[in-house]
Design a protein around this motif. Structure first.
Motif, PDB file in Angstrom:
ATOM      1  N   VAL A  56     -41.543  37.159  28.445  1.00  0.00           N
ATOM      2  CA  VAL A  56     -41.447  36.595  30.213  1.00  0.00           C
ATOM      3  C   VAL A  56     -40.801  35.363  29.731  1.00  0.00           C
ATOM      4  O   VAL A  56     -40.542  34.716  31.047  1.00  0.00           O
ATOM      5  N   ALA A  57     -41.085  34.498  28.853  1.00  0.00           N
ATOM      6  CA  ALA A  57     -40.304  33.297  28.665  1.00  0.00           C
ATOM      7  C   ALA A  57     -39.483  33.167  27.536  1.00  0.00           C
ATOM      8  O   ALA A  57     -39.895  33.554  26.448  1.00  0.00           O
ATOM      9  N   GLY A  58     -38.418  32.422  27.773  1.00  0.00           N
ATOM     10  CA  GLY A  58     -37.314  32.193  26.586  1.00  0.00           C
ATOM     11  C   GLY A  58     -36.826  33.581  26.145  1.00  0.00           C
ATOM     12  O   GLY A  58     -36.369  33.631  24.907  1.00  0.00           O
ATOM     13  N   VAL A  59     -36.693  34.409  26.944  1.00  0.00           N
ATOM     14  CA  VAL A  59     -36.014  35.890  26.569  1.00  0.00           C
ATOM     15  C   VAL A  59     -34.552  35.752  25.879  1.00  0.00           C
ATOM     16  O   VAL A  59     -34.390  36.646  25.008  1.00  0.00           O
ATOM     17  N   GLU A  60     -34.009  34.649  26.373  1.00  0.00           N
ATOM     18  CA  GLU A  60     -32.595  34.433  25.956  1.00  0.00           C
ATOM     19  C   GLU A  60     -32.653  34.212  24.491  1.00  0.00           C
ATOM     20  O   GLU A  60     -31.525  34.439  23.680  1.00  0.00           O
TER      21      GLU A  60
ATOM     22  N   LEU B 145     -36.164  33.499  14.430  1.00  0.00           N
ATOM     23  CA  LEU B 145     -36.433  33.103  15.774  1.00  0.00           C
ATOM     24  C   LEU B 145     -37.746  31.989  15.604  1.00  0.00           C
ATOM     25  O   LEU B 145     -38.466  32.639  15.000  1.00  0.00           O
ATOM     26  N   THR B 146     -37.821  31.107  16.274  1.00  0.00           N
ATOM     27  CA  THR B 146     -39.050  29.890  16.416  1.00  0.00           C
ATOM     28  C   THR B 146     -39.341  30.256  17.652  1.00  0.00           C
ATOM     29  O   THR B 146     -38.563  29.431  18.828  1.00  0.00           O
ATOM     30  N   PHE B 147     -40.530  30.142  17.909  1.00  0.00           N
ATOM     31  CA  PHE B 147     -41.262  30.093  19.481  1.00  0.00           C
ATOM     32  C   PHE B 147     -42.585  29.985  19.590  1.00  0.00           C
ATOM     33  O   PHE B 147     -43.400  30.244  18.577  1.00  0.00           O
ATOM     34  N   ASP B 148     -43.172  29.603  20.916  1.00  0.00           N
ATOM     35  CA  ASP B 148     -44.418  29.636  20.924  1.00  0.00           C
ATOM     36  C   ASP B 148     -44.868  31.205  21.270  1.00  0.00           C
ATOM     37  O   ASP B 148     -44.607  31.606  22.449  1.00  0.00           O
ATOM     38  N   LEU B 149     -45.635  31.835  20.513  1.00  0.00           N
ATOM     39  CA  LEU B 149     -45.993  33.155  20.767  1.00  0.00           C
ATOM     40  C   LEU B 149     -46.898  33.193  21.952  1.00  0.00           C
ATOM     41  O   LEU B 149     -46.435  34.351  23.110  1.00  0.00           O
TER      42      LEU B 149
ATOM     43  N   ASP C 136     -50.359  36.599  27.956  1.00  0.00           N
ATOM     44  CA  ASP C 136     -51.054  37.893  28.330  1.00  0.00           C
ATOM     45  C   ASP C 136     -51.761  38.655  27.061  1.00  0.00           C
ATOM     46  O   ASP C 136     -50.920  38.922  25.996  1.00  0.00           O
ATOM     47  N   ASN C 137     -52.970  38.325  26.794  1.00  0.00           N
ATOM     48  CA  ASN C 137     -53.763  38.772  25.715  1.00  0.00           C
ATOM     49  C   ASN C 137     -53.590  40.132  25.342  1.00  0.00           C
ATOM     50  O   ASN C 137     -53.494  40.579  24.108  1.00  0.00           O
TER      51      ASN C 137
END
Length: 444
Positions: A191-195, A206-210, A217-218
């Protein structure tokens, strides 16, 4: 023999059994005679072993067995004769193993802890629940189409990812922990950073905040990581994901082959018939779930509003003893509220059965299991030539697990009949909702 019940409070009691020699001597003598008839001892013909020798060789064991039999019978009869409402069964009080001298002692005293269950009233006039009548909206139908088309579609492995693809690879925590696993990431859940996930190739990292990527959403995090929702609640920090493979599903076409795969050969031949059948199946599924939701709401309210006091310490000890070490005290504490709920519902169910002459016959259980088995095999009826084979299969199923399958079917049927009765006695409000509104209500 003397049996006394000392009630320590409204929920707990101590049951004491005092035995004199006259209470058990005749049974011991009878058991020794039986041993004499069956014993095979060198130097004696079968059935001619002297009772005195049997008493000397096996007397202590026979005495212990005889007293245990008498205790079980007398305690059960006392409970039955005095119409005691107890939780489970009495538990022997712990005592020093050396406290009893089986060689010389003639009089014995045994004590049991007893959990008492209270009388209570069913607060039926306080129970008010909603029954949901579900409208199958077009969005729900479209979602069903997409799911079926994906299910029967063809999976490909393209070189470059697009939206709605699935990325398979290694997920590794680089900040805040050391979590590491192979997993499949559905891009339609990001839902965030799908690009960041679109346009990547096998080998890319890829590096991202999970937590941010999946909208905090747990449930989604649990799906991706394979961890429980409770564990994912504490999962934070930066993650790396190395792409190994891209999965893409090409949707199946809406044609006769697709119709046959869903509903069987030739049962649906036009798009209109397919639409109608899909709506019918969705409606039936939601109606079944709505009825299950109604049942859960009735049980929850009855358990909450019925004034039933439970002997908690006894119940915890009983759970420990009867599960024979399979669950720890910590596990009992963790799930204790659920154990209490199940116990209270069992008491409510039994009260409804007793007070309203609800009876379940053997043939009711067999017929119920038969209908479920026919539904499982998608059989509207059993062909005559298969009748004997089917009945033997059903009979074997009910006898499996030492008859536990029969007991489970019986208990399920009792619960069903009890809920049918309760629905006639409580307030049920009919509410029209869409399928989406129902899913939000029940948290689906």
């Amino acid at each position: 023999m003397n049996i006394t019940l000392n009630q320590t409070d409204g929920q707990n009691a101590s049951l004491k059994v005092s035995l004199q020699e006259a209470d058990y001597a005749a049974r011991v003598d009878e058991q020794i005679k039986e041993y004499s008839k069956k014993a095979n001892i060198k130097g004696f013909r079968p059935g001619k072993v002297p009772a005195g020798l049997i008493r000397k060789m096996y007397g202590k064991g026979i005495l212990v067995d005889s007293i245990n039999q008498i205790l079980q019978e007398s305690v059960n009869n006392y409970i039955k004769d005095n119409k005691l409402r107890i939780l489970g069964e009495p538990l022997p009080d712990r005592q020093d193993e050396n406290a009893i001298d089986w060689d010389t002692q003639k009089e014995f005293e045994f004590s049991y802890s007893v959990g008492l269950l209270p009388e209570f009233e069913l607060p039926l006039n306080e129970i008010s629940v909603d029954r949901y009548n579900i409208e199958v909206d077009q969005t729900t139908v479209d979602e069903a189409y997409e799911q079926m088309q994906n299910q029967f579609g063809q999976t490909t492995n393209p070189e470059v990812s697009e939206a709605n693809d699935y990325l398979y690879g290694e997920l590794k925590q680089t900040e805040g922990g050391d979590f590491n696993t192979k997993t499949l990431i559905p891009l339609n859940k990001v839902v965030a950073g799908v690009e960041k996930f679109v346009g990547v190739k096998p080998g890319d990292t890829l590096t991202f905040d999970l937590r941010e990527a999946f909208g905090d959403d747990n449930a989604a995090l649990a799906h991706v990581t394979g961890l429980s929702k409770d564990v994912t609640a504490d999962l934070k920090g930066t993650f790396e994901f190395t792409v190994e493979k891209i999965n893409r599903t090409e949707k199946a076409e809406m044609n006769q082959e697709f119709f046959d795969k869903i509903f069987g050969q030739g049962n649906v031949t036009t798009q209109e018939e397919f639409d109608a059948k899909v709506r019918e199946v969705i409606k039936e599924n939601y109606e079944r779930e709505a009825e299950n939701q109604l049942d859960r709401a009735i049980i929850d309210q009855l358990v909450e509003k019925a004034s039933i006091e439970i002997p908690n310490e006894f119940f915890k000890r009983w759970l420990t003893v009867t599960n024979e070490g399979k669950i720890t005290p910590e596990q009992i504490d963790e799930f204790y509220d659920q154990y209490v709920k199940e116990l209270k519902w069992s008491m409510i169910r039994n009260k409804v059965v007793e007070e309203n002459d609800i009876t379940i016959k053997n043939e009711d259980v067999v017929n119920s299991a038969r209908q479920k088995m026919m539904a499982q095999f998608n059989m509207p009826e059993v062909p005559e030539e298969m009748e004997e084979t089917f009945n033997n299969f059903l009979d074997n199923h009910l006898k499996q697990n030492n008859g536990r399958n029969f007991v489970n079917e019986y208990e399920a049927l009792v619960a069903e009949r009890v809920l049918e009765f309760l629905k006639e006695k409580i307030t049920i409000t009919e509410k029209d909702v869409t399928a989406e509104e129902f899913r939000n209500l029940v948290g689906a």
